[in-house]
Design a protein around this motif. Sequence first.
Motif, mmCIF file in Angstrom:
data_model
loop_
_atom_site.group_PDB
_atom_site.id
_atom_site.type_symbol
_atom_site.label_atom_id
_atom_site.label_comp_id
_atom_site.label_asym_id
_atom_site.label_seq_id
_atom_site.Cartn_x
_atom_site.Cartn_y
_atom_site.Cartn_z
ATOM 1 N N ILE A 1 146.693 7.637 -19.239
ATOM 2 C CA ILE A 1 145.618 8.629 -19.182
ATOM 3 C C ILE A 1 145.519 9.311 -20.539
ATOM 4 N N SER A 2 144.334 9.244 -21.147
ATOM 5 C CA SER A 2 144.121 9.862 -22.465
ATOM 6 C C SER A 2 143.082 10.969 -22.361
ATOM 7 N N ALA A 3 143.282 12.003 -23.159
ATOM 8 C CA ALA A 3 142.324 13.103 -23.248
ATOM 9 C C ALA A 3 141.978 13.311 -24.711
ATOM 10 N N GLU A 4 140.682 13.440 -25.005
ATOM 11 C CA GLU A 4 140.211 13.700 -26.369
ATOM 12 C C GLU A 4 139.445 15.011 -26.389
ATOM 13 N N LEU A 5 139.943 15.963 -27.166
ATOM 14 C CA LEU A 5 139.317 17.279 -27.270
ATOM 15 C C LEU A 5 139.379 17.772 -28.716
ATOM 16 N N PRO A 6 138.557 18.771 -29.066
ATOM 17 C CA PRO A 6 138.574 19.292 -30.444
ATOM 18 C C PRO A 6 139.859 20.027 -30.810
ATOM 19 N N ASP A 7 140.679 20.369 -29.833
ATOM 20 C CA ASP A 7 141.951 21.040 -30.090
ATOM 21 C C ASP A 7 143.093 20.144 -29.635
ATOM 22 N N ALA A 8 144.050 19.874 -30.528
ATOM 23 C CA ALA A 8 145.154 18.952 -30.219
ATOM 24 C C ALA A 8 146.016 19.468 -29.072
ATOM 25 N N ASP A 9 146.263 20.781 -29.030
ATOM 26 C CA ASP A 9 147.073 21.369 -27.964
ATOM 27 C C ASP A 9 146.374 21.233 -26.617
ATOM 28 N N ASP A 10 145.063 21.477 -26.592
ATOM 29 C CA ASP A 10 144.291 21.346 -25.351
ATOM 30 C C ASP A 10 144.292 19.899 -24.850
ATOM 31 N N ALA A 11 144.199 18.945 -25.776
ATOM 32 C CA ALA A 11 144.205 17.533 -25.387
ATOM 33 C C ALA A 11 145.526 17.173 -24.696
ATOM 34 N N ALA A 12 146.638 17.652 -25.251
ATOM 35 C CA ALA A 12 147.949 17.379 -24.645
ATOM 36 C C ALA A 12 148.078 18.071 -23.287
ATOM 37 N N ARG A 13 147.605 19.306 -23.208
ATOM 38 C CA ARG A 13 147.668 20.052 -21.939
ATOM 39 C C ARG A 13 146.844 19.359 -20.859
ATOM 40 N N LEU B 1 130.447 16.809 -40.949
ATOM 41 C CA LEU B 1 129.703 17.610 -39.977
ATOM 42 C C LEU B 1 130.143 17.359 -38.536
ATOM 43 N N GLN B 2 130.847 16.247 -38.308
ATOM 44 C CA GLN B 2 131.299 15.926 -36.953
ATOM 45 C C GLN B 2 132.515 16.770 -36.577
ATOM 46 N N THR B 3 132.598 17.126 -35.295
ATOM 47 C CA THR B 3 133.747 17.888 -34.801
ATOM 48 C C THR B 3 134.949 16.953 -34.677
ATOM 49 N N PRO B 4 136.083 17.286 -35.294
ATOM 50 C CA PRO B 4 137.268 16.429 -35.155
ATOM 51 C C PRO B 4 137.731 16.372 -33.694
ATOM 52 N N LEU B 5 138.169 15.209 -33.261
ATOM 53 C CA LEU B 5 138.704 15.037 -31.911
ATOM 54 C C LEU B 5 140.151 14.568 -32.003
ATOM 55 N N PRO C 1 136.361 12.256 -36.759
ATOM 56 C CA PRO C 1 135.765 11.053 -37.350
ATOM 57 C C PRO C 1 136.757 10.289 -38.227
ATOM 58 N N LEU C 2 136.501 8.998 -38.408
ATOM 59 C CA LEU C 2 137.347 8.164 -39.258
ATOM 60 C C LEU C 2 136.702 8.109 -40.658
ATOM 61 N N TYR C 3 137.145 9.018 -41.528
ATOM 62 C CA TYR C 3 136.534 9.164 -42.855
ATOM 63 C C TYR C 3 136.534 7.859 -43.653
ATOM 64 N N GLY C 4 137.704 7.226 -43.715
ATOM 65 C CA GLY C 4 137.827 6.011 -44.529
ATOM 66 C C GLY C 4 136.863 4.917 -44.078
ATOM 67 N N ARG C 5 136.813 4.669 -42.762
ATOM 68 C CA ARG C 5 135.933 3.640 -42.235
ATOM 69 C C ARG C 5 134.466 3.984 -42.474
ATOM 70 N N ASN C 6 134.110 5.247 -42.202
ATOM 71 C CA ASN C 6 132.715 5.670 -42.364
ATOM 72 C C ASN C 6 132.244 5.557 -43.811
ATOM 73 N N ILE C 7 133.116 5.974 -44.750
ATOM 74 C CA ILE C 7 132.748 5.892 -46.169
ATOM 75 C C ILE C 7 132.608 4.446 -46.610
ATOM 76 N N ALA C 8 133.513 3.587 -46.126
ATOM 77 C CA ALA C 8 133.429 2.155 -46.482
ATOM 78 C C ALA C 8 132.114 1.562 -45.986
ATOM 79 N N ILE C 9 131.716 1.933 -44.764
ATOM 80 C CA ILE C 9 130.444 1.432 -44.225
ATOM 81 C C ILE C 9 129.279 1.972 -45.059
ATOM 82 N N GLY C 10 129.356 3.249 -45.431
ATOM 83 C CA GLY C 10 128.303 3.847 -46.249
ATOM 84 C C GLY C 10 128.149 3.168 -47.591
#
Length: 197
Positions: free
Chosen positions: A131-143, A50-54, A187-196
Amino acid sequence: MSEQEGATAVSSARRRSEALASLRGVLQLWWLVVLFAVLGGAAAAGVSALQTPLYRSTTTLYVTVGSEDGAQQAYQGTLASQQRVLSYAELVTSEEVLRRARDTSGLQLTTEQMTDAISATAKPGTVLVSISAELPDADDAARLANGLGEAMVEYVEDLETTDKKVGPTAKVTVVTPAVIEPDAVSPLYGRNIAIGV
């Protein structure tokens, strides 16, 4: 055998019997443990879905101060550059740099959205700013990351130029432009599932 030794032996036997009974109880309910582990993992997978990928993209800047002619001047320039990198990392989120980055990147983001999406770090003992940018679109993050890098180059030149005949006393150069990263950092699926689980 004395009464005390007999009582100790009986107590020890009772403890062993209770431990074995508890172990048998756990083994009989093993399916319950597995069920809760599976449910926990499934719940974590569902929340992650359900989380938006970044996507994150990073550009690296190199800071130089003054002339680098001669060893002594080069050393002093390096020290001055190291003193400036922390200030430059703070400048990345200034309104002027964000405005220039928005114009350069062409992204329709508010100042608040840009501030939430970016982070800048100065590596201790170096003259590098990342300088890092995190956005839901990979192209937008690079731009956005590249827009911020270009904005910093221009802004620092303006900021450090007190005499146009002499030029800027310090400058910033983009040494590693941001590229489109195809893998999401959240989200980090593997880590989240392991915690769950």
